[in-house]
Design an enzyme around this catalytic site. Structure first.
Site, PDB file in Angstrom:
ATOM      1  N   PHE A  60       0.798  -1.224   0.000  1.00 49.17           N
ATOM      2  CA  PHE A  60       0.000   0.000   0.000  1.00 49.17           C
ATOM      3  C   PHE A  60       0.835   1.280   0.000  1.00 49.17           C
ATOM      4  CE2 PHE A  60      -2.573  -3.129   2.541  1.00 49.17           C
ATOM      5  CZ  PHE A  60      -3.427  -3.460   1.501  1.00 49.17           C
ATOM      6  N   ASN A  64      11.369   5.497  -0.424  1.00 46.73           N
ATOM      7  CA  ASN A  64      12.742   5.271  -0.860  1.00 46.73           C
ATOM      8  C   ASN A  64      13.710   5.561   0.275  1.00 46.73           C
ATOM      9  OD1 ASN A  64      12.149   5.049  -3.867  1.00 46.73           O
ATOM     10  ND2 ASN A  64      11.390   7.116  -3.461  1.00 46.73           N
ATOM     11  N   HIS A  75      21.621  23.919  -1.060  1.00 47.06           N
ATOM     12  CA  HIS A  75      21.887  23.560   0.328  1.00 47.06           C
ATOM     13  C   HIS A  75      22.334  24.767   1.140  1.00 47.06           C
ATOM     14  CE1 HIS A  75      25.987  23.104  -1.415  1.00 47.06           C
ATOM     15  NE2 HIS A  75      26.389  23.532  -0.219  1.00 47.06           N
ATOM     16  N   ASP A  77      24.971  26.170   4.036  1.00 47.48           N
ATOM     17  CA  ASP A  77      26.215  26.020   4.780  1.00 47.48           C
ATOM     18  C   ASP A  77      26.019  26.660   6.146  1.00 47.48           C
ATOM     19  OD1 ASP A  77      27.407  24.991   2.480  1.00 47.48           O
ATOM     20  OD2 ASP A  77      28.344  26.894   1.931  1.00 47.48           O
ATOM     21  N   HIS A  81      30.551  24.882   8.987  1.00 46.50           N
ATOM     22  CA  HIS A  81      31.061  24.247   7.769  1.00 46.50           C
ATOM     23  C   HIS A  81      32.534  24.566   7.558  1.00 46.50           C
ATOM     24  CE1 HIS A  81      31.464  22.847   3.714  1.00 46.50           C
ATOM     25  NE2 HIS A  81      31.387  24.038   3.146  1.00 46.50           N
ATOM     26  N   HIS A 210      33.910  31.920   2.420  1.00 47.84           N
ATOM     27  CA  HIS A 210      33.736  30.892   3.450  1.00 47.84           C
ATOM     28  C   HIS A 210      34.464  31.294   4.734  1.00 47.84           C
ATOM     29  CE1 HIS A 210      32.334  28.248   0.179  1.00 47.84           C
ATOM     30  NE2 HIS A 210      31.873  27.442   1.124  1.00 47.84           N
TER      31      HIS A 210
END
Length: 260
Positions: A60, A64, A75, A77, A81, A210
């Site tokens: 039913f 996954n 995404h 960071d 990170h 960064h």
């Protein structure tokens, strides 16, 4: 009064007075990822494994398993990170209110068409402020480069030359310093695979956005799309990552709310 504001928001979204624009790229096995030199660890490309789909494995239901890295596709960071932000917060430590803010959209599409190594500089931010006033507190500063149109072609998206150098736009050291030291933002967002330029490994310091942005406790959003559908001022951006305990980042659904 507050209830009226909430009712007005719902009415605007449902009635069409407000548009909700998806700034998120599709996540699948073709999603381009950042590939590091072979001596370093690599992220896992997105993979989906079917558990059952209305069959003898589960009559039913359809579901996954999937696997991928925290920094795959569109995404977020977190500050942690980068080494400079190691003690500035993992993804689960970011307050929910710190994921919602006004959008500052910097249009560099024409410039990046001519020069794929173009950098967001303080002059771009100052030009925006001349037209719109000072960058508001708690803003997401989004660099529109047109790079999202390359997303379905990994080679064009990475734009690597014969010497193995990637030519994609990014954010300069000076812009990162301006945004973290002279303005009070949530973070920056880009259409490329990372918030630094493709050539940023050769900069001083390497990967300046960064290093500076995360060292100041700010965030990054990558692989955004549909920035061309946003006004340069006036939209609200909501970026919701998975609440991964101790996570350095997460795939994220990013939306913008814009006056219709």
């Amino acid at each position: 009064m507050m209830q009226e504001l909430l009712n007005s928001l719902i009415s605007g979204v449902q009635g069409g007075g407000l548009q909700v624009i998806d700034l998120t790229q599709l996540l699948n096995e073709d999603t381009p990822i950042l590939e590091l030199p072979p001596q370093w660890g690599q992220t896992i490309k997105y993979k989906s494994h079917e558990i059952s789909k209305y069959d003898d494995r589960g009559p039913f239901w359809y579901w996954n398993n999937f696997e991928t890295g925290e920094h795959t596709g569109t995404h977020l960071d977190s500050p942690s990170h980068w080494a400079s932000g190691a003690d500035k917060g993992t993804v689960d430590e970011i307050p929910v209110s710190g994921l919602i803010g006004p959008a500052v959209v910097i249009d560099m599409v024409t410039e990046c068409d001519v020069n794929p190594d173009a950098l967001l500089e303080p002059r771009h931010l100052q030009d925006w402020e001349t037209r719109n006033g000072q960058i508001p507190k708690g803003a997401w500063v989004l660099q529109g480069t047109g790079w999202a149109s390359r997303f379905s072609d990994a080679d064009a998206y990475k734009n690597t030359d014969a010497e193995g150098m990637s030519h994609v736009p990014g954010i300069s050291k000076e812009a990162a310093e301006f945004l973290t030291q002279e303005r009070d933002i949530l973070g920056v967002g880009v259409e490329t695979v990372g918030t630094d330029a493709g050539m940023a490994g050769t900069f001083d310091p390497p990967f300046p956005n960064h290093n500076i942005m995360h060292g100041s406790g700010n965030m990054g959003l990558t692989s955004l799309t549909n920035l061309d559908k946003l006004p340069e001022s006036g939209a609200i951006v909501i970026a919701l990552p998975l609440k991964i305990e101790g996570g350095s980042g997460s795939p994220v659904r990013v939306i913008a709310i814009v006056a219709g």
